[in-house]
Design an enzyme around this catalytic site. Sequence first.
Site, PDB file in Angstrom:
ATOM      1  N   ASP A 118     -58.756  72.027 -21.861  1.00  9.87           N
ATOM      2  CA  ASP A 118     -57.475  72.386 -22.344  1.00  9.87           C
ATOM      3  C   ASP A 118     -57.235  73.446 -21.584  1.00  9.87           C
ATOM      4  OD1 ASP A 118     -55.308  72.501 -23.987  1.00  9.87           O
ATOM      5  OD2 ASP A 118     -56.269  73.427 -25.588  1.00  9.87           O
ATOM      6  N   GLU A 119     -55.611  73.903 -21.233  1.00  9.96           N
ATOM      7  CA  GLU A 119     -55.057  74.842 -20.524  1.00  9.96           C
ATOM      8  C   GLU A 119     -56.028  75.222 -19.266  1.00  9.96           C
ATOM      9  OE1 GLU A 119     -52.271  75.927 -20.638  1.00  9.96           O
ATOM     10  OE2 GLU A 119     -51.708  74.989 -22.369  1.00  9.96           O
ATOM     11  N   ALA A 120     -56.297  73.912 -18.350  1.00 10.22           N
ATOM     12  CA  ALA A 120     -57.137  74.149 -17.151  1.00 10.22           C
ATOM     13  C   ALA A 120     -56.578  75.268 -16.164  1.00 10.22           C
ATOM     14  CB  ALA A 120     -57.257  72.782 -16.692  1.00 10.22           C
ATOM     15  N   ALA A 122     -55.254  77.938 -16.567  1.00 10.77           N
ATOM     16  CA  ALA A 122     -55.894  79.370 -16.747  1.00 10.77           C
ATOM     17  C   ALA A 122     -57.292  79.744 -16.576  1.00 10.77           C
ATOM     18  CB  ALA A 122     -55.732  79.763 -18.551  1.00 10.77           C
ATOM     19  N   GLY A 156     -55.545  68.901 -19.394  1.00 13.92           N
ATOM     20  CA  GLY A 156     -54.087  68.733 -19.840  1.00 13.92           C
ATOM     21  C   GLY A 156     -53.711  70.524 -19.592  1.00 13.92           C
TER      22      GLY A 156
END
Length: 315
Positions: A118-120, A122, A156
């Site tokens: 998730d939030e790759a 970052a 994502g």
Amino acid sequence: MLNLMTNDRCREFGIQKSARLGYTKVLVASVLYMAEHKKRSSVVFQPIDDEADGFVVDEVDPVIAEMKVIKAIFPEWEKKNEKNNLKKKVMKGVIIDFRGGDAAGRYRRLTKQCAFIDEADALPREVGKGKKGEGNPLGLAKKRLKGAAYPKFVVGTTPTVKGLSHIEDFLSSAEIVIRFYLPCPHCEHEQVLVWGGRDAQFGLTWDDTKSTRAGKANSAHYVCEGCHDHFHYADLYEMEQAGRWIGEDGTWTRTGEDDDWYTAEGERIPCPESVGMQVWAAYSLNLDGWGELVMDWLKAEGKPLDEKTFINTTL
Ligand SMILES: [Zn+2]
């Protein structure tokens, strides 16, 4: 999105997305579906450990408490112990791990059928101690799936900086990148929704002669690329029911399920093993209306940092 995250033919799925699409809910649903329905273990990576903990508290535990089918395979669901904590959920035949993805050690000693990031964007480009880089976090996560009969890798994120983006790299190497084409209610021309702006020939726009920001936002509408007639947020639900996800070469699907893929000529083909998706806030059915997006732009306009946030998180 949900079908691509859970069907068995698609082994890698990456989504470059905006905020407001309900992605986190879809992610939680997929992890739990894989556990309950397919008996597959997952690891979920968030950018850092604190965020992984917050994700479990805010998004995972409350969902489990509402789901009878999960409680049935997770006797410890109401307890806090070594089988149920912020890092791990040990269910019948399935273990779900939650980790921060910012250190190389967090990718070790895991064997899974599914890995979700998730939030790759970052995450760092490379993880490792000091100058001893161990590699790209997406590559390290994928290695945890070695030997799985039906490996599933899902990444994502909202994008960050062009040229330094994991999701951009994923999309450039995916077999196909699909976008959502919707038919105009007037002329049936299929088109991807785009941000038009103030003087656009087509796309999402507003009546700039209105004197106030609220008036401009309230006038938000879409100008069709084909017939230049207008359609509105109230038309969106029906347009999406008739929409197709189409790739660069014309390959398309309506549902993303593994038996619903066709060539441009309409010949049935298997679901690609590696699929990228791009989607943004205008497609969301959870907005008050497109005026919400126009208002955000009008507030950000002229302030470079606010414009950057709007572009990365809304467009
Ligand atoms: Zn039209």
